[in-house]
Design a protein around this motif. Structure first.
Motif, PDB file in Angstrom:
ATOM      1  N   LEU A  90       0.822  -1.201   0.000  1.00  0.00           N
ATOM      2  CA  LEU A  90       0.000   0.000   0.000  1.00  0.00           C
ATOM      3  C   LEU A  90       0.862   1.260   0.000  1.00  0.00           C
ATOM      4  CD1 LEU A  90      -2.909   1.032   0.093  1.00  0.00           C
ATOM      5  CD2 LEU A  90      -2.764   0.985   2.594  1.00  0.00           C
ATOM      6  N   LEU A  91       1.942   1.243   0.781  1.00  0.00           N
ATOM      7  CA  LEU A  91       2.820   2.410   0.846  1.00  0.00           C
ATOM      8  C   LEU A  91       3.575   2.627  -0.464  1.00  0.00           C
ATOM      9  CD1 LEU A  91       4.190   1.997   4.492  1.00  0.00           C
ATOM     10  CD2 LEU A  91       2.559   3.702   3.668  1.00  0.00           C
ATOM     11  N   GLU A  92       3.847   1.525  -1.172  1.00  0.00           N
ATOM     12  CA  GLU A  92       4.484   1.665  -2.480  1.00  0.00           C
ATOM     13  C   GLU A  92       3.596   2.477  -3.430  1.00  0.00           C
ATOM     14  OE1 GLU A  92       5.419  -2.159  -4.039  1.00  0.00           O
ATOM     15  OE2 GLU A  92       7.095  -2.518  -2.681  1.00  0.00           O
ATOM     16  N   GLU A  93       2.269   2.340  -3.271  1.00  0.00           N
ATOM     17  CA  GLU A  93       1.354   3.050  -4.158  1.00  0.00           C
ATOM     18  C   GLU A  93       1.348   4.559  -3.914  1.00  0.00           C
ATOM     19  OE1 GLU A  93      -2.348   1.477  -5.467  1.00  0.00           O
ATOM     20  OE2 GLU A  93      -2.095  -0.361  -4.302  1.00  0.00           O
ATOM     21  N   LEU A  94       1.942   4.999  -2.790  1.00  0.00           N
ATOM     22  CA  LEU A  94       2.006   6.427  -2.509  1.00  0.00           C
ATOM     23  C   LEU A  94       3.098   7.126  -3.317  1.00  0.00           C
ATOM     24  CD1 LEU A  94       1.564   6.521   1.376  1.00  0.00           C
ATOM     25  CD2 LEU A  94      -0.136   7.046  -0.353  1.00  0.00           C
ATOM     26  N   ASP A  95       4.051   6.346  -3.828  1.00  0.00           N
ATOM     27  CA  ASP A  95       5.183   6.914  -4.558  1.00  0.00           C
ATOM     28  C   ASP A  95       4.932   6.771  -6.056  1.00  0.00           C
ATOM     29  OD1 ASP A  95       7.543   7.813  -5.566  1.00  0.00           O
ATOM     30  OD2 ASP A  95       8.814   6.332  -4.555  1.00  0.00           O
ATOM     31  N   TYR A  96       4.509   7.845  -6.704  1.00  0.00           N
ATOM     32  CA  TYR A  96       4.166   7.777  -8.123  1.00  0.00           C
ATOM     33  C   TYR A  96       5.397   7.658  -9.017  1.00  0.00           C
ATOM     34  CZ  TYR A  96      -0.659   8.980  -6.917  1.00  0.00           C
ATOM     35  OH  TYR A  96      -1.938   8.968  -6.411  1.00  0.00           O
ATOM     36  N   THR A  97       6.587   7.974  -8.485  1.00  0.00           N
ATOM     37  CA  THR A  97       7.790   7.754  -9.287  1.00  0.00           C
ATOM     38  C   THR A  97       8.018   6.250  -9.471  1.00  0.00           C
ATOM     39  OG1 THR A  97       9.193   7.871  -7.296  1.00  0.00           O
ATOM     40  CG2 THR A  97       8.879   9.904  -8.541  1.00  0.00           C
ATOM     41  N   LEU A  98       7.660   5.476  -8.444  1.00  0.00           N
ATOM     42  CA  LEU A  98       7.762   4.024  -8.558  1.00  0.00           C
ATOM     43  C   LEU A  98       6.750   3.503  -9.576  1.00  0.00           C
ATOM     44  CD1 LEU A  98       8.869   1.289  -7.626  1.00  0.00           C
ATOM     45  CD2 LEU A  98       7.209   1.326  -5.751  1.00  0.00           C
ATOM     46  N   GLU A  99       5.541   4.035  -9.547  1.00  0.00           N
ATOM     47  CA  GLU A  99       4.531   3.626 -10.521  1.00  0.00           C
ATOM     48  C   GLU A  99       4.965   3.984 -11.938  1.00  0.00           C
ATOM     49  OE1 GLU A  99      -0.271   4.050 -11.422  1.00  0.00           O
ATOM     50  OE2 GLU A  99       0.558   4.624  -9.477  1.00  0.00           O
ATOM     51  N   ALA A 100       5.605   5.144 -12.093  1.00  0.00           N
ATOM     52  CA  ALA A 100       6.103   5.535 -13.418  1.00  0.00           C
ATOM     53  C   ALA A 100       7.141   4.533 -13.917  1.00  0.00           C
ATOM     54  CB  ALA A 100       6.703   6.941 -13.359  1.00  0.00           C
ATOM     55  N   ARG A 101       8.024   4.075 -13.019  1.00  0.00           N
ATOM     56  CA  ARG A 101       9.028   3.064 -13.415  1.00  0.00           C
ATOM     57  C   ARG A 101       8.346   1.758 -13.801  1.00  0.00           C
ATOM     58  NH1 ARG A 101      12.050   5.163  -9.028  1.00  0.00           N
ATOM     59  NH2 ARG A 101      11.527   3.374  -7.709  1.00  0.00           N
ATOM     60  N   ASN A 102       7.296   1.393 -13.041  1.00  0.00           N
ATOM     61  CA  ASN A 102       6.560   0.166 -13.366  1.00  0.00           C
ATOM     62  C   ASN A 102       5.980   0.252 -14.778  1.00  0.00           C
ATOM     63  OD1 ASN A 102       7.028  -0.877 -10.800  1.00  0.00           O
ATOM     64  ND2 ASN A 102       5.081  -0.169  -9.981  1.00  0.00           N
ATOM     65  N   ILE A 103       5.384   1.404 -15.111  1.00  0.00           N
ATOM     66  CA  ILE A 103       4.794   1.585 -16.440  1.00  0.00           C
ATOM     67  C   ILE A 103       5.860   1.457 -17.518  1.00  0.00           C
ATOM     68  CG2 ILE A 103       3.616   3.211 -17.967  1.00  0.00           C
ATOM     69  CD1 ILE A 103       2.254   4.365 -15.476  1.00  0.00           C
ATOM     70  N   GLU A 104       7.020   2.058 -17.279  1.00  0.00           N
ATOM     71  CA  GLU A 104       8.099   1.991 -18.267  1.00  0.00           C
ATOM     72  C   GLU A 104       8.615   0.565 -18.439  1.00  0.00           C
ATOM     73  OE1 GLU A 104       9.747   6.575 -17.689  1.00  0.00           O
ATOM     74  OE2 GLU A 104      10.684   4.924 -16.588  1.00  0.00           O
ATOM     75  N   ASP A 105       8.633  -0.205 -17.340  1.00  0.00           N
ATOM     76  CA  ASP A 105       9.034  -1.613 -17.439  1.00  0.00           C
ATOM     77  C   ASP A 105       8.021  -2.400 -18.274  1.00  0.00           C
ATOM     78  OD1 ASP A 105      11.331  -1.231 -15.957  1.00  0.00           O
ATOM     79  OD2 ASP A 105      10.424  -1.828 -14.051  1.00  0.00           O
ATOM     80  N   PHE A 106       6.737  -2.144 -18.050  1.00  0.00           N
ATOM     81  CA  PHE A 106       5.704  -2.820 -18.842  1.00  0.00           C
ATOM     82  C   PHE A 106       5.804  -2.419 -20.311  1.00  0.00           C
ATOM     83  CE2 PHE A 106       3.796  -4.178 -14.937  1.00  0.00           C
ATOM     84  CZ  PHE A 106       2.950  -5.225 -15.272  1.00  0.00           C
ATOM     85  N   LEU A 107       6.064  -1.131 -20.555  1.00  0.00           N
ATOM     86  CA  LEU A 107       6.236  -0.668 -21.941  1.00  0.00           C
ATOM     87  C   LEU A 107       7.368  -1.417 -22.630  1.00  0.00           C
ATOM     88  CD1 LEU A 107       5.757   3.202 -21.696  1.00  0.00           C
ATOM     89  CD2 LEU A 107       4.643   1.707 -23.356  1.00  0.00           C
ATOM     90  N   GLU A 108       8.471  -1.597 -21.929  1.00  0.00           N
ATOM     91  CA  GLU A 108       9.620  -2.304 -22.496  1.00  0.00           C
ATOM     92  C   GLU A 108       9.272  -3.763 -22.769  1.00  0.00           C
ATOM     93  OE1 GLU A 108      13.366  -3.214 -23.937  1.00  0.00           O
ATOM     94  OE2 GLU A 108      12.411  -1.261 -23.606  1.00  0.00           O
ATOM     95  N   ASN A 109       8.577  -4.403 -21.827  1.00  0.00           N
ATOM     96  CA  ASN A 109       8.237  -5.817 -21.991  1.00  0.00           C
ATOM     97  C   ASN A 109       7.329  -6.056 -23.194  1.00  0.00           C
ATOM     98  OD1 ASN A 109       9.749  -6.569 -19.765  1.00  0.00           O
ATOM     99  ND2 ASN A 109       8.014  -6.578 -18.358  1.00  0.00           N
ATOM    100  N   PHE A 110       6.364  -5.153 -23.392  1.00  0.00           N
ATOM    101  CA  PHE A 110       5.367  -5.363 -24.446  1.00  0.00           C
ATOM    102  C   PHE A 110       5.632  -4.527 -25.700  1.00  0.00           C
ATOM    103  CE2 PHE A 110       2.733  -6.819 -20.803  1.00  0.00           C
ATOM    104  CZ  PHE A 110       2.319  -8.036 -21.322  1.00  0.00           C
ATOM    105  N   LYS A 111       6.848  -4.021 -25.840  1.00  0.00           N
ATOM    106  CA  LYS A 111       7.144  -3.104 -26.952  1.00  0.00           C
ATOM    107  C   LYS A 111       6.946  -3.755 -28.320  1.00  0.00           C
ATOM    108  CE  LYS A 111      12.124  -4.082 -26.897  1.00  0.00           C
ATOM    109  NZ  LYS A 111      13.470  -3.504 -26.687  1.00  0.00           N
ATOM    110  N   ASP A 112       7.136  -5.084 -28.417  1.00  0.00           N
ATOM    111  CA  ASP A 112       6.981  -5.760 -29.708  1.00  0.00           C
ATOM    112  C   ASP A 112       5.682  -6.543 -29.805  1.00  0.00           C
ATOM    113  OD1 ASP A 112       9.471  -4.846 -30.636  1.00  0.00           O
ATOM    114  OD2 ASP A 112      10.514  -6.459 -29.569  1.00  0.00           O
ATOM    115  N   ASP A 113       4.776  -6.329 -28.859  1.00  0.00           N
ATOM    116  CA  ASP A 113       3.517  -7.076 -28.843  1.00  0.00           C
ATOM    117  C   ASP A 113       2.415  -6.210 -29.444  1.00  0.00           C
ATOM    118  OD1 ASP A 113       1.128  -8.438 -28.211  1.00  0.00           O
ATOM    119  OD2 ASP A 113       2.080  -9.399 -26.489  1.00  0.00           O
ATOM    120  N   PRO A 114       1.878  -6.591 -30.596  1.00  0.00           N
ATOM    121  CA  PRO A 114       0.860  -5.770 -31.263  1.00  0.00           C
ATOM    122  C   PRO A 114      -0.526  -5.891 -30.643  1.00  0.00           C
ATOM    123  CG  PRO A 114       1.247  -7.739 -32.535  1.00  0.00           C
ATOM    124  CD  PRO A 114       2.235  -7.777 -31.407  1.00  0.00           C
ATOM    125  N   THR A 115      -0.666  -6.688 -29.578  1.00  0.00           N
ATOM    126  CA  THR A 115      -1.991  -6.908 -28.992  1.00  0.00           C
ATOM    127  C   THR A 115      -2.160  -6.215 -27.638  1.00  0.00           C
ATOM    128  OG1 THR A 115      -1.350  -8.949 -27.831  1.00  0.00           O
ATOM    129  CG2 THR A 115      -2.087  -9.172 -30.111  1.00  0.00           C
TER     130      THR A 115
END
Length: 445
Positions: A67-92
């Motif tokens: 829950l406390l991790e969700e208070l830090d939006y810089t961490l959430e931004a890193r999570n989004i960037e990690d997901f972007l990298e993982n799915f960068k070649d996935d057209p779905t």
């Protein structure tokens, strides 16, 4: 205790954006509530340990940490960037872009997602999308997160998943994600292999390796219970398999045996149950394993990770006997997965122009598997003996079985390209063969 207060549309760089602003003064409120929860847990801890086999205070600590991790939006931004990298070649799959220059620890600015609520089948159909195809896209994305990337969305409720009008599945809200180590991913695949082979003793050992059981716990009493759960699922038919019924039976094991579900796997289970619920909302007769098995089959046959070759061998040999039919089924399922995912299955019957950046796999890429198989055959005496016995079981040459396997693969393999790849790999294979031969000679002396 909702730390996220405002979601509004704005404009940034001529693009619509999603602004996420933290509720003012939420942090001390969350700390206060967590303190009260932990105090209550301390009073209940003795009962929890005795009746449930789990530490109530530790459960609150794990919940509070997430829950406390969700208070830090810089961490959430890193999570989004990690997901972007993982799915960068996935057209779905669509992951929103983050505007870092406008974001901070309490404000997160993302690309706006214009999608359809994932639990509205009529709206999905109205856009010309195929509901079953969209479900295939969603299950494949979830399996990739769990078994391929080891980074998965921990809160995939209907408000965080959308169907895009171009057939993609879109995820938002990455404050709650979980990470599985490479070892845990491999153990999960081992558990699938042991389930296929009905090896319940090894399935019980997988629980220990994953942290559900303390190291050194006697697993022998758990083996019959696991067998009963899985056999009951088999009797009903794997096409009717669902996580909710299996987890309900597994909960009985938690009460009867010293099993504790690690926090990362409680997120996995919750995530899978939530996504399964979405699937059943869209299609009550949806068959999860009809999508999951072809993906796992393709993964076993084509994954570049050499560690999966050992799992493939375990699947293909049962009690020392080579399973020709199982190999054929794996190839058929893997080809089915590739055929489905070579274009977005949600777009069946809908003509749309594909982005020029989309790169999709249209054939099984067995290059690494064949190269590793050839290497193992030449270097590993035990594997070589097993395969030679497989070709000559029951005092006959299994030529027809080889022909049947080749027929399944002939449209998938580019023989000239494969020959070039094998030739390139020949020097290293020859070196390994010589090293293996010299080691065996020295050991005999």
């Amino acid at each position: 205790m909702q730390p996220k207060m405002i979601v509004v549309a704005g404009h940034c760089d001529a693009h619509a954006t999603d602004w996420l602003v933290q509720r003012p003064g939420i942090e001390p409120i969350i700390y206060r509530d967590l303190f009260l929860f932990r105090t209550l847990a301390s009073f209940l801890n003795g009962f929890s340990l005795q009746k449930l086999g789990c530490n109530a205070e530790l459960l609150v600590d794990e919940f509070g940490e997430k829950l406390l991790e969700e208070l830090d939006y810089t961490l959430e931004a890193r999570n989004i960037e990690d997901f972007l990298e993982n799915f960068k070649d996935d057209p779905t799959v669509k992951i929103p872009r983050v505007y870092r220059n406008l974001s901070g620890s309490r404000v997160l600015v993302m690309e706006w997602i214009d999608g359809i609520r994932c639990t509205d089948p009529q709206a999905i159909k109205a856009e010309g999308l195929d509901v079953d195809g969209f479900l295939t896209v969603g299950v494949s994305a979830a399996l990739r997160q769990l078994l391929e990337f080891g980074l998965f969305h921990g809160d995939p409720h209907p408000g965080n998943i959308f169907a895009m009008r171009d057939g993609r599945i879109a995820y938002v809200d990455f404050g709650n994600v979980a990470v599985l180590s490479q070892q845990n991913k491999q153990i999960l695949i081992d558990a699938v292999v042991h389930a296929v082979n009905e090896d319940y003793a090894e399935m019980a050992n997988d629980f220990t390796r994953l942290g559900f059981l303390a190291s050194g716990t006697d697993v022998s009493p758990i083996i019959p219970a696991l067998e009963a759960i899985w056999q009951n699922s088999l009797e009903k038919g794997l096409s009717d398999f669902n996580f909710r019924s299996v987890t309900g039976k597994f909960n009985q094991l938690v009460y009867n045996f010293p099993i504790r579900i690690p926090e990362r796997f409680s997120l996995v289970i919750r995530s899978l149950l939530t996504q399964e619920g979405i699937c059943f909302t869209l299609e009550p007769d949806f068959k999860f394993l009809e999508v999951a098995y072809p993906y796992v089959a393709k993964r076993l046959l084509t994954d570049p990770n050499p560690a999966l070759r050992e799992r493939l061998i375990q699947v293909l040999f049962k009690d020392g006997v080579f399973q020709w039919k199982r190999l054929e089924n794996l190839i058929v399922l893997a080809k089915e997965n590739v055929a489905k995912m070579s274009s977005n299955p949600a777009l069946q019957g809908k003509i749309m122009r594909r982005s020029s950046g989309w790169q999709v796999q249209k054939k099984l890429d067995l290059t690494d598997t064949i190269k590793d198989g050839a290497r193992l055959f030449l270097v590993d005496e035990g594997i070589r003996r097993q395969l030679l016995l497989a070709f000559t079981e029951d005092s006959k040459l299994h030529i027809q079985e080889l022909v049947d396997v080749y027929k399944l693969l002939e449209d998938q393999i580019d023989i000239p390209s494969m020959a070039i790849e094998v030739a390139r790999d020949f020097p290293s294979v020859a070196r390994d063969v010589m090293l293996s031969w010299s080691a065996s000679v020295l050991s005999e002396r």
